[in-house]
Design a protein around this motif. Structure first.
Motif, PDB file in Angstrom:
ATOM      1  N   ALA A  67       0.801  -1.217   0.000  1.00 59.92           N
ATOM      2  CA  ALA A  67       0.000   0.000   0.000  1.00 59.92           C
ATOM      3  C   ALA A  67       0.836   1.271   0.000  1.00 59.92           C
ATOM      4  O   ALA A  67       0.412   2.298  -0.555  1.00 59.92           O
ATOM      5  N   LEU A  68       2.016   1.248   0.607  1.00 58.36           N
ATOM      6  CA  LEU A  68       2.829   2.463   0.672  1.00 58.36           C
ATOM      7  C   LEU A  68       3.663   2.696  -0.585  1.00 58.36           C
ATOM      8  O   LEU A  68       4.399   3.684  -0.662  1.00 58.36           O
ATOM      9  N   SER A  69       3.536   1.812  -1.568  1.00 58.76           N
ATOM     10  CA  SER A  69       4.281   1.994  -2.819  1.00 58.76           C
ATOM     11  C   SER A  69       3.521   2.851  -3.821  1.00 58.76           C
ATOM     12  O   SER A  69       4.037   3.175  -4.889  1.00 58.76           O
ATOM     13  N   VAL A  70       2.279   3.222  -3.461  1.00 63.90           N
ATOM     14  CA  VAL A  70       1.464   4.073  -4.340  1.00 63.90           C
ATOM     15  C   VAL A  70       0.906   5.232  -3.523  1.00 63.90           C
ATOM     16  O   VAL A  70       0.709   5.123  -2.304  1.00 63.90           O
ATOM     17  N   PRO A  71       0.646   6.381  -4.180  1.00 60.79           N
ATOM     18  CA  PRO A  71       0.230   7.579  -3.435  1.00 60.79           C
ATOM     19  C   PRO A  71      -1.075   7.430  -2.662  1.00 60.79           C
ATOM     20  O   PRO A  71      -1.243   8.055  -1.612  1.00 60.79           O
ATOM     21  N   ASP A  72      -2.017   6.628  -3.163  1.00 56.42           N
ATOM     22  CA  ASP A  72      -3.313   6.531  -2.478  1.00 56.42           C
ATOM     23  C   ASP A  72      -3.416   5.305  -1.580  1.00 56.42           C
ATOM     24  O   ASP A  72      -4.494   4.970  -1.088  1.00 56.42           O
ATOM     25  N   GLY A  73      -2.310   4.621  -1.337  1.00 56.03           N
ATOM     26  CA  GLY A  73      -2.323   3.467  -0.448  1.00 56.03           C
ATOM     27  C   GLY A  73      -2.473   3.887   1.015  1.00 56.03           C
ATOM     28  O   GLY A  73      -2.003   4.953   1.435  1.00 56.03           O
ATOM     29  N   ARG A  74      -3.128   3.054   1.795  1.00 57.11           N
ATOM     30  CA  ARG A  74      -3.394   3.359   3.201  1.00 57.11           C
ATOM     31  C   ARG A  74      -3.122   2.126   4.061  1.00 57.11           C
ATOM     32  O   ARG A  74      -3.286   0.997   3.609  1.00 57.11           O
ATOM     33  N   ILE A  75      -2.722   2.389   5.319  1.00 51.87           N
ATOM     34  CA  ILE A  75      -2.528   1.317   6.291  1.00 51.87           C
ATOM     35  C   ILE A  75      -3.223   1.712   7.587  1.00 51.87           C
ATOM     36  O   ILE A  75      -3.099   2.854   8.044  1.00 51.87           O
ATOM     37  N   THR A  76      -3.964   0.769   8.148  1.00 55.02           N
ATOM     38  CA  THR A  76      -4.576   1.001   9.464  1.00 55.02           C
ATOM     39  C   THR A  76      -4.098  -0.076  10.423  1.00 55.02           C
ATOM     40  O   THR A  76      -3.946  -1.242  10.040  1.00 55.02           O
ATOM     41  N   LEU A  77      -3.858   0.328  11.674  1.00 61.78           N
ATOM     42  CA  LEU A  77      -3.531  -0.604  12.745  1.00 61.78           C
ATOM     43  C   LEU A  77      -4.581  -0.436  13.830  1.00 61.78           C
ATOM     44  O   LEU A  77      -4.725   0.647  14.397  1.00 61.78           O
ATOM     45  N   ASP A  78      -5.315  -1.503  14.110  1.00 66.45           N
ATOM     46  CA  ASP A  78      -6.327  -1.495  15.154  1.00 66.45           C
ATOM     47  C   ASP A  78      -5.829  -2.327  16.326  1.00 66.45           C
ATOM     48  O   ASP A  78      -5.547  -3.521  16.167  1.00 66.45           O
ATOM     49  N   LEU A  79      -5.736  -1.688  17.491  1.00 66.66           N
ATOM     50  CA  LEU A  79      -5.263  -2.352  18.699  1.00 66.66           C
ATOM     51  C   LEU A  79      -6.445  -2.642  19.620  1.00 66.66           C
ATOM     52  O   LEU A  79      -7.336  -1.797  19.784  1.00 66.66           O
ATOM     53  N   SER A  80      -6.441  -3.808  20.213  1.00 66.06           N
ATOM     54  CA  SER A  80      -7.447  -4.150  21.218  1.00 66.06           C
ATOM     55  C   SER A  80      -6.812  -5.130  22.191  1.00 66.06           C
ATOM     56  O   SER A  80      -5.795  -5.764  21.889  1.00 66.06           O
ATOM     57  N   ALA A  81      -7.419  -5.251  23.379  1.00 66.47           N
ATOM     58  CA  ALA A  81      -6.797  -6.097  24.401  1.00 66.47           C
ATOM     59  C   ALA A  81      -7.829  -6.583  25.404  1.00 66.47           C
ATOM     60  O   ALA A  81      -8.863  -5.945  25.624  1.00 66.47           O
ATOM     61  N   ASN A  82      -7.541  -7.735  25.983  1.00 68.84           N
ATOM     62  CA  ASN A  82      -8.256  -8.198  27.164  1.00 68.84           C
ATOM     63  C   ASN A  82      -7.212  -8.471  28.232  1.00 68.84           C
ATOM     64  O   ASN A  82      -6.064  -8.039  28.110  1.00 68.84           O
ATOM     65  N   GLU A  83      -7.578  -9.157  29.298  1.00 67.65           N
ATOM     66  CA  GLU A  83      -6.647  -9.349  30.405  1.00 67.65           C
ATOM     67  C   GLU A  83      -5.450 -10.205  30.017  1.00 67.65           C
ATOM     68  O   GLU A  83      -4.370 -10.063  30.605  1.00 67.65           O
ATOM     69  N   GLU A  84      -5.595 -11.076  29.018  1.00 70.76           N
ATOM     70  CA  GLU A  84      -4.532 -12.030  28.708  1.00 70.76           C
ATOM     71  C   GLU A  84      -3.814 -11.750  27.399  1.00 70.76           C
ATOM     72  O   GLU A  84      -2.629 -12.061  27.274  1.00 70.76           O
ATOM     73  N   THR A  85      -4.516 -11.196  26.416  1.00 69.11           N
ATOM     74  CA  THR A  85      -3.915 -11.049  25.088  1.00 69.11           C
ATOM     75  C   THR A  85      -4.089  -9.638  24.543  1.00 69.11           C
ATOM     76  O   THR A  85      -4.970  -8.894  24.965  1.00 69.11           O
ATOM     77  N   VAL A  86      -3.214  -9.331  23.597  1.00 71.91           N
ATOM     78  CA  VAL A  86      -3.314  -8.085  22.833  1.00 71.91           C
ATOM     79  C   VAL A  86      -3.453  -8.462  21.363  1.00 71.91           C
ATOM     80  O   VAL A  86      -2.692  -9.293  20.850  1.00 71.91           O
ATOM     81  N   ARG A  87      -4.434  -7.871  20.707  1.00 74.56           N
ATOM     82  CA  ARG A  87      -4.690  -8.148  19.296  1.00 74.56           C
ATOM     83  C   ARG A  87      -4.307  -6.922  18.469  1.00 74.56           C
ATOM     84  O   ARG A  87      -4.702  -5.797  18.785  1.00 74.56           O
ATOM     85  N   ILE A  88      -3.529  -7.141  17.444  1.00 75.59           N
ATOM     86  CA  ILE A  88      -3.114  -6.063  16.544  1.00 75.59           C
ATOM     87  C   ILE A  88      -3.474  -6.465  15.121  1.00 75.59           C
ATOM     88  O   ILE A  88      -3.022  -7.508  14.641  1.00 75.59           O
ATOM     89  N   ALA A  89      -4.297  -5.648  14.482  1.00 77.13           N
ATOM     90  CA  ALA A  89      -4.730  -5.932  13.104  1.00 77.13           C
ATOM     91  C   ALA A  89      -4.101  -4.916  12.165  1.00 77.13           C
ATOM     92  O   ALA A  89      -4.371  -3.719  12.258  1.00 77.13           O
ATOM     93  N   TRP A  90      -3.255  -5.395  11.267  1.00 74.45           N
ATOM     94  CA  TRP A  90      -2.591  -4.577  10.241  1.00 74.45           C
ATOM     95  C   TRP A  90      -3.353  -4.783   8.937  1.00 74.45           C
ATOM     96  O   TRP A  90      -3.515  -5.910   8.469  1.00 74.45           O
ATOM     97  N   ALA A  91      -3.834  -3.714   8.328  1.00 78.13           N
ATOM     98  CA  ALA A  91      -4.609  -3.830   7.086  1.00 78.13           C
ATOM     99  C   ALA A  91      -4.108  -2.823   6.067  1.00 78.13           C
ATOM    100  O   ALA A  91      -4.045  -1.620   6.345  1.00 78.13           O
ATOM    101  N   GLU A  92      -3.737  -3.315   4.880  1.00 78.96           N
ATOM    102  CA  GLU A  92      -3.312  -2.456   3.775  1.00 78.96           C
ATOM    103  C   GLU A  92      -4.454  -2.317   2.777  1.00 78.96           C
ATOM    104  O   GLU A  92      -5.149  -3.294   2.476  1.00 78.96           O
ATOM    105  N   ARG A  93      -4.639  -1.097   2.296  1.00 74.31           N
ATOM    106  CA  ARG A  93      -5.700  -0.817   1.329  1.00 74.31           C
ATOM    107  C   ARG A  93      -5.124  -0.104   0.109  1.00 74.31           C
ATOM    108  O   ARG A  93      -4.163   0.641   0.201  1.00 74.31           O
ATOM    109  N   ASN A  94      -5.750  -0.367  -1.057  1.00 75.47           N
ATOM    110  CA  ASN A  94      -5.352   0.250  -2.337  1.00 75.47           C
ATOM    111  C   ASN A  94      -3.958  -0.166  -2.765  1.00 75.47           C
ATOM    112  O   ASN A  94      -3.214   0.621  -3.362  1.00 75.47           O
TER     113      ASN A  94
END
Length: 358
Positions: free
Chosen positions: A277-304
């Motif tokens: 996604a970062l190789s083109v001008p309109d590419g986007r990346i989002t990182l969504d963080l979430s957590a509970n008492e035991e784990t941390v979830r990280i979602a990396w998503a590339e668009r365009n």
């Protein structure tokens, strides 16, 4: 030896006689026990003091006068405040006033003037003495010398900063050696560029979590996963352009976890700049963080992204590095998929691996 049993009437009479001998109030009891309390306080290694309910000092033990060298009674009332270092007086007054108004325990660190004229660090504590109705009758407090601990802590901080500075220099030397080797061997130049990027990512992570003095400390607040990611992506133009977005709660991160986190997201961002996604001008990346008492979830998503792959490409060194960091160093697992317009990677790692030193 024979003895007659005590009747209920005799027992009640004895209880009444004992009760008649008791002081009428806790305040009366404290006053009656004054000499005994003073004798006990004078044997303690700490400085002991007491105040009236309004905070006016009316007693100090022998340790106070030995330490300060002042004449007996000269620090009664509010005269004690002048014994504190001028820089520490406002904080001490504020906390003392708060305790007097709320009844909460008093605790403060300050520098107290020694009889030699030098100041030594103390920790002051006090608790209220309450009557049967819960009203404060007086305060009993102590001053404990912590100068040696303060000096040891300062020395450790200086040593930590010096060690950290040397580590930072090692990163710079290694990067220079890689650059010199690449100049002498053109076949090594592409690999050298990738290697220098990884060294740079480690250097930024180290700078983020290393021990700092008050002057050198970055204005970043607490060390969290979000702020660390922002530091890692700070060298990428796409981040300043707003094409990398980080969302989710603040999650504390320990210094040892910073290294694998830096390597993981440096690899992902580098690949996105080369192929995604970062190789083109309109590419986007989002990182969504979430957590509970035991784990941390990280979602990396590339668009365009410019190219959408049907299957995962042959695993290279970067992919193996990501796998090692997530599975072994952070105790987690991940799944990577290719969507219609980019790549997604969702990882779950153990929260205690992020928040505590392994």
């Amino acid at each position: 030896m024979n003895s007659k049993p005590i009747t209920r009437f005799q027992l009640d009479a004895r209880h009444k006689a004992a009760a008649d001998m008791l002081p009428l109030s806790r305040e009366h009891a404290l006053q009656s026990a004054g000499p005994a309390f003073h004798a006990l306080a004078d044997t303690m290694p700490q400085m002991v003091w007491s105040t009236l309910s309004d905070g006016s000092h009316d007693y100090y033990n022998a340790r106070w006068y030995e330490f300060t060298g002042v004449t007996v009674g000269s620090t009664d009332g509010d005269g004690w405040a002048g014994m504190f270092h001028p820089e520490d007086q406002p904080d001490a007054w504020e906390k003392w006033s708060h305790s007097l108004s709320t009844g909460e325990p008093y605790e403060v660190e300050y520098r107290l003037r020694h009889r030699s004229g030098e100041y030594r660090w103390m920790i002051g504590r006090a608790l209220p003495v309450l009557d049967e109705n819960g009203a404060i009758q007086r305060w009993i407090g102590t001053c404990t010398d912590i100068e040696d601990q303060k000096q040891a802590s300062l020395q450790n901080e200086i040593l930590s900063q010096e060690l950290s500075h040397r580590i930072k220099n090692i990163f710079a030397i290694v990067s220079s050696l890689i650059s010199l080797t690449a100049r002498a061997n053109k076949g090594f130049q592409n690999a050298a560029k990738d290697l220098q990027g990884r060294i740079s990512a480690l250097g930024r992570a180290h700078e983020f979590v290393r021990p700092h003095s008050e002057k050198s400390r970055p204005q970043i607040g607490d060390v969290t996963l979000s702020s660390l990611l922002a530091t890692i992506f700070g060298s990428y133009p796409a981040y300043s352009e707003g094409r990398i977005k980080i969302g989710g709660p603040d999650i504390t991160i320990d210094s040892k976890a910073a290294t694998p986190v830096a390597l993981i997201f440096h690899e992902l961002a580098t690949n996105a700049m080369k192929y995604g996604a970062l190789s083109v001008p309109d590419g986007r990346i989002t990182l969504d963080l979430s957590a509970n008492e035991e784990t941390v979830r990280i979602a990396w998503a590339e668009r365009n992204s410019p190219t959408v792959l049907d299957a995962e490409p042959t695993s290279g060194f970067g992919s193996r590095l990501i796998d090692l960091a997530i599975r072994q160093q952070l105790g987690g697992h991940y799944e990577r998929t290719w969507t219609a317009d980019g790549m997604e990677l969702v990882m779950e790692v153990k929260r205690d691996r992020l928040e505590q030193a392994a």
